[in-house]
Design an enzyme around this catalytic site. Structure first.
Site, PDB file in Angstrom:
ATOM      1  N   ASP A 313       0.723  -1.384   0.037  1.00 51.80           N
ATOM      2  CA  ASP A 313      -0.160   0.079  -0.040  1.00 51.80           C
ATOM      3  C   ASP A 313       0.762   1.314  -0.078  1.00 51.80           C
ATOM      4  O   ASP A 313       2.021   1.282   0.577  1.00 51.80           O
ATOM      5  CB  ASP A 313      -0.924  -0.012   1.046  1.00 51.80           C
ATOM      6  CG  ASP A 313       0.060   0.233   2.502  1.00 51.80           C
ATOM      7  OD1 ASP A 313       0.851  -0.732   2.648  1.00 51.80           O
ATOM      8  OD2 ASP A 313      -0.424   0.993   3.518  1.00 51.80           O
ATOM      9  N   GLU A 314       0.173   2.245  -0.321  1.00 55.73           N
ATOM     10  CA  GLU A 314       0.765   3.386  -0.378  1.00 55.73           C
ATOM     11  C   GLU A 314       2.445   3.954  -0.490  1.00 55.73           C
ATOM     12  O   GLU A 314       3.129   4.287   0.232  1.00 55.73           O
ATOM     13  CB  GLU A 314       0.542   4.167   1.124  1.00 55.73           C
ATOM     14  CG  GLU A 314      -1.067   4.182   1.552  1.00 55.73           C
ATOM     15  CD  GLU A 314      -1.156   4.935   2.809  1.00 55.73           C
ATOM     16  OE1 GLU A 314      -2.309   5.465   3.027  1.00 55.73           O
ATOM     17  OE2 GLU A 314      -0.388   4.589   3.636  1.00 55.73           O
ATOM     18  N   ALA A 315       2.660   3.231  -1.710  1.00 59.02           N
ATOM     19  CA  ALA A 315       4.123   3.440  -2.087  1.00 59.02           C
ATOM     20  C   ALA A 315       4.086   4.880  -2.865  1.00 59.02           C
ATOM     21  O   ALA A 315       4.275   4.945  -3.995  1.00 59.02           O
ATOM     22  CB  ALA A 315       4.458   2.272  -3.063  1.00 59.02           C
ATOM     23  N   PHE A 316       3.944   5.789  -2.123  1.00 57.69           N
ATOM     24  CA  PHE A 316       3.839   7.314  -2.797  1.00 57.69           C
ATOM     25  C   PHE A 316       5.018   7.610  -3.191  1.00 57.69           C
ATOM     26  O   PHE A 316       6.175   7.468  -2.724  1.00 57.69           O
ATOM     27  CB  PHE A 316       3.510   8.022  -1.329  1.00 57.69           C
ATOM     28  CG  PHE A 316       2.213   7.951  -0.877  1.00 57.69           C
ATOM     29  CD1 PHE A 316       0.933   7.717  -1.620  1.00 57.69           C
ATOM     30  CD2 PHE A 316       1.910   7.831   0.536  1.00 57.69           C
ATOM     31  CE1 PHE A 316      -0.090   7.366  -1.270  1.00 57.69           C
ATOM     32  CE2 PHE A 316       0.606   7.755   1.040  1.00 57.69           C
ATOM     33  CZ  PHE A 316      -0.577   7.496   0.193  1.00 57.69           C
TER      34      PHE A 316
END
Length: 541
Positions: A313-316
């Protein structure tokens, strides 16, 4: 009706034969019909002692509780949908359906597996604890037949932002077991800390375990700690599923091993929001050597779990192609070690297979994130909005590939939302003002039960698409065990109701069942939020 004290609601209940109740006392024997149930009975007796102070010391000739293996009469309840975290077949060793018969002459509890009998005895625990007056519980004659709607019923516990010691995690396992949840998903790694020992990578605990969210102390679980927790959970038929979050949320790993940082990023850049810092680059060989060391060190610590949670998740700030490449290679490494993969819903942007479980959590419209403008950096907000827009396709993509979805919609099952009900205790209202993620609207207790797992989740059309149901509690605002328990209780029973019970929950009926549980929580010494929407009993010390 006897079942009005039980959470989750039972599938079927009817009046028993005769009008006289069964009187349960400390002299009531609990008798196992076979050696296979000896440990189950021992667990029941010990839990009942901790719930009520009663410790059955049988007297000759006293009416008894008899437990046995058997499937007679349970066919009125359907087989659970979904998958089990331990990999057991829901129509075989993982069958949890059971029955209870209560008459004036005795109680009988049975099911086809030791776990099924344990679930039936858990119902009996609740009945005794909630009906106890003095040293006697008067149990109305009844016949109960029960079983779960979904096979995976869990709680995701964040031990990174606030490190929770072994005793606290055991208390959470006890709460899960009391409400027939059978999975504890431990979120063990994130930007703020690394919480599990990996012998081949000692810096993960020497460096990465230091500190937590804010100025809270860090910590980690040693090999012995984790073995003890896994055994503790197993005695209560709870499977611990580990999460090693990657490729994002990797700042603690990079602090421990700076060579893991993406090219051009130094360790000092991976703090805080980690917009582009706390990422593992799939093009680097040393990253994959690290991932293999971690998997080889972590997987043996969870022998009962058929799954490993890889985050995803959320590999920004990470290019989509790099994110997909990472998830696919990490998943292949897990499968090569004989385990199955769970990932947050963003992992479905990679090629997932039919045995992968995709955990749905994002139910926030991208437009809603605009309300955060001015409260978070614009660069981060733009990345967040892009992720929310992409999230619309995650669940349909997973379903199209045959994967099942583990449902954790944040609006319903994130227990770290601020409380929407006032407390009858003024001191708790002061705590309420700081407890729970402020970016989420407050949630009332009734919001946790007044919905349906299939009808009210986008893209889900049948139970067959669902792996299970899992609540989550994130600990950015949690500063102590007390804070954690005030978020979990009384919300956790409602999450368990939605995972277990197929029938709709009427709020006015549910809140009476919930109120009856407070005497048990009080006896256990658990902290709980006294929401004013429930008429709690007057409790005496």
């Amino acid at each position: 009706m006897t079942s009005t004290a039980i959470v989750p609601a039972v599938a079927g209940a009817s009046g028993g034969s005769g009008d006289c109740p069964f009187l349960f006392t400390a002299a009531t024997p609990v008798v196992a019909a076979s050696d296979a149930l000896t440990s189950v009975v021992r667990r029941f007796v010990d839990d009942l002692r901790r719930d009520t102070g009663l410790e059955p010391a049988p007297e000759p000739g006293a009416p008894a509780v008899r437990v046995r293996l058997g499937a007679d009469g349970i066919e009125t309840v359907g087989i659970a949908a979904g998958v089990r975290a331990d990999g057991a077949a829901v129509d075989g060793p993982g069958d949890e359906r059971h029955a209870l018969s209560i008459t004036a002459d005795g109680i009988e509890v049975w099911g086809p597996t030791p776990e099924a009998v344990h679930r039936g005895l858990t119902t009996l625990r609740q009945l005794v604890a909630t009906q106890l007056r003095g040293a006697t519980a008067e149990l109305a004659a009844a016949r109960l037949v029960d079983g779960p709607r979904f096979a995976w019923r869990g709680l995701s516990l964040d031990v990174v932002r606030t490190f929770h010691d072994v005793d606290t995690v055991q208390r959470v396992i006890d709460m899960c077991a009391l409400y027939k949840l059978n999975v504890l998903h431990l979120h063990l790694t994130d930007d703020q800390g690394w919480r599990i020992e990996v012998p081949a990578r000692p810096a993960l605990t020497e460096v990465g375990a230091r500190g937590a969210g804010g100025d809270r102390p860090g910590g980690f679980y040693s090999l012995a700690d984790m073995a003890g927790l896994d055994a503790y959970a197993a005695e209560r038929f709870v499977t611990i599923v580990p999460e090693i979050d990657m490729p994002g949320h990797a700042s603690a790993a990079i602090r421990s091993y700076p060579g893991l940082a993406p090219a051009g990023v130094v360790p000092s850049d991976v703090e805080g929001l980690a917009v582009a810092g706390g990422l593992l680059d799939p093009s680097r060989d040393d990253v994959w050597a690290f991932v293999e060391d971690v998997l080889d060190g972590v997987l043996p610590q969870f022998p009962r779990s058929a799954y490993v949670h890889l985050g995803g998740d959320e590999a920004f700030g990470m290019p989509s192609s790099a994110h997909i490449a990472f998830v696919e290679q990490a998943a292949a490494l897990v499968r090569g070690r004989g385990k199955k993969v769970v990932g947050w819903q963003e992992a479905a942007r990679a090629e997932v297979d039919a045995e992968t479980v995709v955990q749905h959590w994002i139910d926030i419209p991208a437009a809603a994130a605009e309300s955060l403008r001015g409260r978070v950096p614009n660069a981060f907000l733009d990345i967040l909005i892009d992720n929310l827009r992409a999230a619309v396709d995650d669940v349909p993509r997973a379903l199209a590939r045959g994967a099942r979805v583990l449902l954790s919609p944040s609006a319903r099952l994130y227990l770290d939302r601020p409380h929407g009900d006032d407390s009858v205790d003024p001191a708790q209202n002061a705590v309420r003002a700081r407890l729970g993620m402020p970016v989420y609207p407050p949630a009332r207790l009734r919001d946790g039960v007044a919905w349906d797992v299939v009808a009210d989740v986008a893209h889900i059309e049948s139970d067959d698409q669902v792996a299970g149901v899992e609540a989550a509690v994130w600990c950015e605002t949690v500063t102590s065990r007390s804070d954690l328990e005030l978020l979990l209780l009384p919300r956790l029973p409602g999450a368990a109701e939605r995972a277990w019970s197929a029938r709709p929950t009427e709020w006015d009926e549910y809140r009476h069942r919930l109120a009856a549980q407070a005497t048990l929580w009080e006896h256990r010494g658990w902290e709980w939020y006294q929401a004013d929407s429930v008429a709690w009993p007057v409790l005496t010390p």
